[in-house]
Design a protein around this motif. Structure first.
Motif, short mmCIF file in Angstrom:
data_model
loop_
_atom_site.label_atom_id
_atom_site.label_comp_id
_atom_site.label_asym_id
_atom_site.label_seq_id
_atom_site.Cartn_x
_atom_site.Cartn_y
_atom_site.Cartn_z
N VAL A 61 67.89 -27.40 0.64
CA VAL A 61 67.39 -26.03 0.54
C VAL A 61 67.15 -25.50 1.95
N THR A 62 67.77 -24.36 2.30
CA THR A 62 67.61 -23.81 3.65
C THR A 62 66.85 -22.48 3.67
N LEU A 63 66.70 -21.85 2.51
CA LEU A 63 66.02 -20.56 2.46
C LEU A 63 65.42 -20.38 1.07
N VAL A 64 64.19 -19.86 1.01
CA VAL A 64 63.49 -19.69 -0.27
C VAL A 64 62.78 -18.34 -0.29
N ALA A 65 62.73 -17.71 -1.45
CA ALA A 65 61.95 -16.49 -1.65
C ALA A 65 61.17 -16.65 -2.95
N GLU A 66 59.86 -16.41 -2.88
CA GLU A 66 59.00 -16.56 -4.05
C GLU A 66 58.78 -15.21 -4.72
N PRO A 67 58.62 -15.19 -6.04
CA PRO A 67 58.31 -13.94 -6.73
C PRO A 67 56.85 -13.54 -6.44
N ASP A 68 56.60 -12.24 -6.48
CA ASP A 68 55.24 -11.77 -6.22
C ASP A 68 54.30 -12.07 -7.38
N GLU A 69 54.87 -12.18 -8.56
CA GLU A 69 54.07 -12.44 -9.75
C GLU A 69 54.93 -13.17 -10.76
N GLY A 70 54.31 -13.58 -11.83
CA GLY A 70 55.09 -14.16 -12.94
C GLY A 70 54.80 -15.60 -13.22
N MET A 71 55.85 -16.37 -13.35
CA MET A 71 55.77 -17.69 -13.91
C MET A 71 55.11 -18.70 -12.98
#
Length: 225
Positions: free
Chosen positions: A110-120
């Motif tokens: 994994v070289t890049l990650v983006a997290e959701p602002d809300e949710g699961m």
């Protein structure tokens, strides 16, 4: 009339062909796949070898050279810059952790990650995480982006046919992953990559599949694939 340079086009195609042969390929074999005389293939190899993009072993087979690694190291930051906003959009659309992964040897990293602002409930999937290419949606997607092999698993063959991979609980209990290979092929700089999302069991997989495939196509277009 084509606006491409035939010699350059053949050189790039030669790199692609060599990249698909893990054990290397002979000049005669390369000439056959290029559809040119052996002497022309020899000149192409010699030219690329002078730039360290190809190398010939004492036994004769042609393999990718160290220059490919240098190109890849310079290309990866550009790939990240293009991918970052797409991953943020993907994370928001799917309410799941979005990621970009690449192949390093026999592992998926994994070289890049983006997290959701809300949710699961989020899955622990961080930059630097690695696992075998044969496990997890990302690894299977990358393998699906390669040329078909006789020993491909049913999961890889299905992912290649459908344009995405879907796995459940392979890397983390309760986790669901969806990934799609970028351009379904090796990036020109020698990087094999995929884009995807991972979340827990309540992931909307139909939406995730649709969004992940769209993101992979867009990223391929933005990187010139």
């Amino acid at each position: 009339m084509s606006s491409t340079l035939q010699t350059l086009d053949r050189g790039l195609l030669a790199l692609e062909i060599v990249s698909e042969h893990k054990e290397g390929i002979t000049i005669a074999g390369l000439a056959e796949q290029l559809g040119v005389h052996r002497a022309i293939a020899y000149r192409i190899v010699t030219t690329l070898e002078a730039h360290a993009l190809l190398t010939r072993t004492p036994e004769g087979p042609v393999r990718l050279g160290a220059g490919i690694t240098l190109l890849a190291s310079r290309f990866e930051p550009q790939l990240h810059a293009v991918a970052q906003p797409l991953l943020k959009t993907l994370a928001k659309a799917t309410r799941a952790t979005a990621f970009l992964s690449i192949a390093q040897g026999e592992e998926c990293v994994v070289t890049l990650v983006a997290e959701p602002d809300e949710g699961m409930l989020r899955v622990s999937y961080r930059v630097g995480s690695r696992h075998p290419l044969t496990r997890g949606a990302a690894g299977i997607a990358i393998l699906a982006g390669r040329a078909p092999q006789d020993d491909d698993s049913p999961e890889v063959r299905q992912a290649r046919a459908e344009g995405y991979s879907l796995t459940r609980g392979q890397l983390q209990r309760g986790a669901v992953g969806v990934a799609s290979p970028i351009a379904a092929a090796r990036l020109r700089a020698g990087i094999e990559a995929c884009v995807g999302v991972v979340a827990m069991d309540d992931l909307d997989t139909e939406r995730a599949i649709r969004e992940v495939k769209a993101s992979a196509r867009q990223l391929a277009e933005l990187t010139g694939q």
